[in-house]
Design an enzyme around this catalytic site. Sequence first.
Site, mmCIF file in Angstrom:
data_model
loop_
_atom_site.group_PDB
_atom_site.id
_atom_site.type_symbol
_atom_site.label_atom_id
_atom_site.label_comp_id
_atom_site.label_asym_id
_atom_site.label_seq_id
_atom_site.Cartn_x
_atom_site.Cartn_y
_atom_site.Cartn_z
ATOM 1 N N LYS A 93 -4.562 -8.431 1.173
ATOM 2 C CA LYS A 93 -4.962 -7.372 2.116
ATOM 3 C C LYS A 93 -6.316 -7.630 2.773
ATOM 4 O O LYS A 93 -6.545 -7.267 3.923
ATOM 5 C CB LYS A 93 -5.004 -6.013 1.406
ATOM 6 C CG LYS A 93 -3.668 -5.546 0.863
ATOM 7 C CD LYS A 93 -2.910 -4.815 1.920
ATOM 8 C CE LYS A 93 -1.542 -4.281 1.517
ATOM 9 N NZ LYS A 93 -1.074 -4.354 0.155
ATOM 10 N N GLU A 115 -5.051 4.055 5.456
ATOM 11 C CA GLU A 115 -4.064 4.637 4.549
ATOM 12 C C GLU A 115 -3.852 3.636 3.422
ATOM 13 O O GLU A 115 -4.104 2.445 3.606
ATOM 14 C CB GLU A 115 -2.738 4.871 5.290
ATOM 15 C CG GLU A 115 -1.805 3.657 5.363
ATOM 16 C CD GLU A 115 -2.348 2.467 6.139
ATOM 17 O OE1 GLU A 115 -3.164 2.666 7.053
ATOM 18 O OE2 GLU A 115 -1.966 1.323 5.811
ATOM 19 N N SER A 381 1.364 -12.534 -3.662
ATOM 20 C CA SER A 381 0.549 -11.645 -2.830
ATOM 21 C C SER A 381 -0.596 -10.959 -3.564
ATOM 22 O O SER A 381 -1.601 -10.629 -2.945
ATOM 23 C CB SER A 381 1.442 -10.603 -2.164
ATOM 24 O OG SER A 381 2.197 -9.891 -3.125
HETATM 25 C C1 LIG Z 1 0.292 -4.061 -0.209
HETATM 26 C C2 LIG Z 1 0.907 -5.125 -0.997
HETATM 27 C C3 LIG Z 1 2.187 -5.628 -0.683
HETATM 28 C C4 LIG Z 1 3.065 -5.043 0.377
HETATM 29 O O1 LIG Z 1 2.540 -5.047 1.667
HETATM 30 P P1 LIG Z 1 2.999 -6.081 2.762
HETATM 31 O O2 LIG Z 1 2.341 -5.592 3.995
HETATM 32 O O3 LIG Z 1 4.482 -6.037 2.835
HETATM 33 O O4 LIG Z 1 2.507 -7.408 2.341
HETATM 34 C C5 LIG Z 1 2.665 -6.704 -1.412
HETATM 35 N N1 LIG Z 1 1.960 -7.230 -2.427
HETATM 36 C C6 LIG Z 1 0.731 -6.768 -2.764
HETATM 37 C C7 LIG Z 1 0.005 -7.398 -3.903
HETATM 38 C C8 LIG Z 1 0.167 -5.700 -2.072
HETATM 39 O O5 LIG Z 1 -1.046 -5.260 -2.419
#
Ligand SMILES: *Cc1c(COP(=O)(O)O)cnc(C)c1O
Length: 402
Positions: A93, A115, A381
């Site tokens: 993020k 948000e 992610s």
């Molecule tokens: C917020 C988040 C997501 C989902 O958001 P995307 O915009 O689809 O990437 C996925 N993995 C993690 C670790 C997150 O914090």
Amino acid sequence: MNSKGKYAATDEGYYGEFGGAFIPEMLYANVDNLKRNYQQIIEETDFQLELKSLLRDYVGRPTPLYFAKRLSNELNTKIYFKREDLCHTGAHKINNTIGQILLAQRLGKKRIIAETGAGQHGVATATVCALMGLKCIVYMGEIDIARQAPNVQRMKMLGAEVRPALSGSKTLKDATNEAIRDWINNPNDTHYIIGSVVGPHPYPDMVAYFQAVISEEMKVQLKAKTGSENPNYIVACVGGGSNAAGAFYHYLENEEVKLVLVEAAGEGINSGKSAATSILGSQGVIHGSMTLLMQDKYGQIIEPHSISAGLDYPGIGPMHAHLIKSKRAEVYAATDQEAIEAAFHITKTEGIIPALETAHALAILPKMNLLPSDVTVINLSGRGDKDLNNYLEYQPERMHDE
Ligand SMILES: *Cc1c(COP(=O)(O)O)cnc(C)c1O
């Protein structure tokens, strides 16, 4: 941005039939100001220099591309993790919030709103606001505030005000509604940092651009490790779709590389408690964008469910709606249970505790029938610190199973 390929946004923010800016008149001035200025600002040399230096020295980029040896042996294939979990604040993020805070400064904004679902975007926003000395207000569903307490504490320590969203399912969609309402009321001094590739144009294009650093690095790292910058598959979980957009970005027009999205099936796709948007959704407008969303026959949103607050969203970014509809990307879904089991398995196999969101992507690997010669990159992610309570709650049952 606007690389003008088949899968890139047009100047008006369309990906095929999806995207655009479907906004109330009262939001027009804010969105138009952004739309007229974002590309020019981002392309300026001093912007690029500041962005690159912060990504390197503050975020910790490039993030490693790690060969997951034990997992690869077990599945008899080659699996790499792109380690976005090692970014400052624990997820991808911050790539986007760093970019948007630099943009907000150059637009002369003094107040930032955001948000958040799992709280990762809230933390990433509160972090860059502290870094730049800007006021920060984060909207978060009341239910998410309860299930993501550590991230709420982090935001508060970073100096942000966390405002609960009390309407609807009291989760991410409702927090987004509150943030939009705030922006309408504060058009001049406030920038709204959207956390995914959703919302009206130019957000999906802009957020995808800031996340594209993921696939930019991947190309160089794969080339060094495998001799080719092209993997066979790139796999990413999808809430709104920002980590997937970043992992796919530089491969979108290269159809040799197969793109795989993993949605949250919740308690099962047909259980009535799911967030599998592309399967359960149909075309419509949500939060300013034409896309696929879960809606009833009157166009009212059907409340999504996922154990993971970051995937609990009834829509999907317009870029992904287009990738799915045009069959450029393939979609899988993983249930709450499958995600938790995958998280425990990866933790024990690789010594990495993944975020619950990421665990959905990991869960489908055994179902992909990967060949020994296939190279697959999973976009890791985020890290699982924020999800420990969820994991620990589950553990006694699992140990009993074994
Ligand atoms: C917020 C988040 C997501 C989902 O958001 P995307 O915009 O689809 O990437 C996925 N993995 C993690 C670790 C997150 O914090």
